[in-house]
Enzyme design. Sequence first.
Site, short mmCIF file in Angstrom:
data_model
loop_
_atom_site.label_atom_id
_atom_site.label_comp_id
_atom_site.label_asym_id
_atom_site.label_seq_id
_atom_site.Cartn_x
_atom_site.Cartn_y
_atom_site.Cartn_z
N CYS A 157 -33.55 -43.91 -30.49
CA CYS A 157 -32.57 -42.83 -30.62
C CYS A 157 -32.38 -42.47 -32.10
O CYS A 157 -33.29 -41.90 -32.70
CB CYS A 157 -31.26 -43.22 -29.94
SG CYS A 157 -30.17 -41.80 -29.62
N HIS A 216 -33.30 -44.25 -24.62
CA HIS A 216 -32.91 -45.66 -24.75
C HIS A 216 -33.64 -46.49 -23.68
O HIS A 216 -33.12 -46.69 -22.57
CB HIS A 216 -31.40 -45.82 -24.55
CG HIS A 216 -30.57 -45.31 -25.68
ND1 HIS A 216 -30.04 -46.13 -26.65
CD2 HIS A 216 -30.19 -44.05 -26.00
CE1 HIS A 216 -29.35 -45.40 -27.51
NE2 HIS A 216 -29.43 -44.13 -27.14
N GLU A 276 -33.96 -49.58 -23.48
CA GLU A 276 -33.30 -50.86 -23.21
C GLU A 276 -32.45 -50.82 -21.94
O GLU A 276 -32.17 -51.86 -21.33
CB GLU A 276 -32.44 -51.31 -24.40
CG GLU A 276 -31.20 -50.48 -24.69
CD GLU A 276 -31.45 -49.29 -25.60
OE1 GLU A 276 -30.47 -48.78 -26.18
OE2 GLU A 276 -32.61 -48.86 -25.72
#
Length: 537
Positions: free
Chosen positions: A382, A509, A511
Amino acid sequence: MNTKYIFVTGGVVSSLGKGIISASIGKLLQARGYKVTIQKFDPYINIDPGTLNPYEHGECYVTVDGMETDLDLGHYERFTGIHTTRNNSITTGRIYKTVIDRERRGDYLGRTIQVVPHITDEIKRRMLREDGKDETLDFVITEVGGTIGDIESAPFMEAIRQLRWQLGRDAVCVHLTYVPYLKAADELKTKPTQHSVKELQGLGIQPDILVLRTERHLDDHIRMKVASFCNVDLECVVQSEDMPSIYEVPVSMQHQGLDAAIMRKIGIPVGETPAMKSWHDFLDKQRLATREVHIGLVGKYDLQDAYKSIRESLNLAGIYNDVKTRLHFINSEDITQQNVGEKLDGMAGIVVCPGFGQRGIEGKIIAAEYTRKHDIPTFGICLGMQMMVIEFARNVLGYQDANSCEMDADTSHNVIDLMEEQKNVTQMGGTMRLGAYECEIQKGSRTWEAYGKNTMISERHRHRYEFNNAYLDEYEQAGMKCVGFNPAANLVEIVEIPSLRWYIGTQFHPEYSSTVLHPHPLFMSFVKACINGTTEA
């Protein structure tokens, strides 16, 4: 069967791990073949944690449908693999806003609006997930944030009290408390647990199951004492000891029969204990992964929970690559051209972390330049990806004033610009580009290889600013390739430098999509590159 409801509350102190216990219960019931969802009710008045400082609340987790939520939803998803939505995260602010909006519309026909019944009825409606009647769920697990006795959680407790009577055996209350060890007396003390349960009983709720958080093993004498004083069956008093890893908690709970106790309370035959082979295989890999790989997290939030999902994604990818990732926080505010080599020394790879605002960005840019020049595996996420783009513009394209409009609205080279759809936005909460969007990956790129040669993926976003496509050709010609685009808006989602070992930035993102049984492919590829770099060295 009817949907069953499990309420998870906490006592004595906060931060005992209700989220881990809730996720563990979900995993154990899943292993028995049940369809489960887990939801978090937070007593704070914010509408969502999207505008909360990470120092206040840790990371802001984002669901696939674009809801900014509490980080515990990350635990729920990593443990169970389910996709949570906006219906899985409720705050006092959302409850009150719904009721007040109804009152303003005249829905209550002039009646006086009160906490009971109007606020509690709205809480009950959401706990029962009446907005999702198309769902076919066997179990709904509801975790209530905060601690019993908190003034702001009183309406939630009253709603649970009412539901316990309304649902009968279809509802179970699991209460997590703390049993402290007093070193001077060399004793474990159950009195805080007794007081916590007494407080809960004073609210009209009798816990069915107690989970005792402890740093030391509790013998049967202590469990019997707690059971006796708290009116709970002995088999329903389980302990949650400190574990080497949070991922061992479901196995510990299963060994103590937590899932079996829940089923007996509800009146479902217990049956055989699930083997959970894939979970045990993962734990075996975790125990055998002893070789260490050091990875630096370059960011500005010196708080473990601020980058919780990134940390867990790296740990999971390490385990599946048969290594133990040692993560080192490197404060980007402290990085200068003079000390960057010293700050990043010994790191096999660097993650340039996400975030917002001006503070610490120059250190991220310096770190990205250093890793690019020294061919150190680098993963920008990001804002981290945007810093890699700005660094390349300044030091390769030669635009010394290149910047993001977020940081410098007057820059003459706005290589990162405000998205068109964001230019008329004035409200800060919940208005960013949020949730899952498709991304088309260029064949033959390193990212394409990492994703198993898939050309179309879907990942979650949380940002307002994007790569400025006016500079795309210049970047491509100079060696930074734009290899991922949103097919609907043609927004750049992934950049990489193919001439380097591993230098990739993603606007999304990744994750948020990494789970225990399915680690994210980009993290897997990044950690593998870090391992190969240390091997060559």
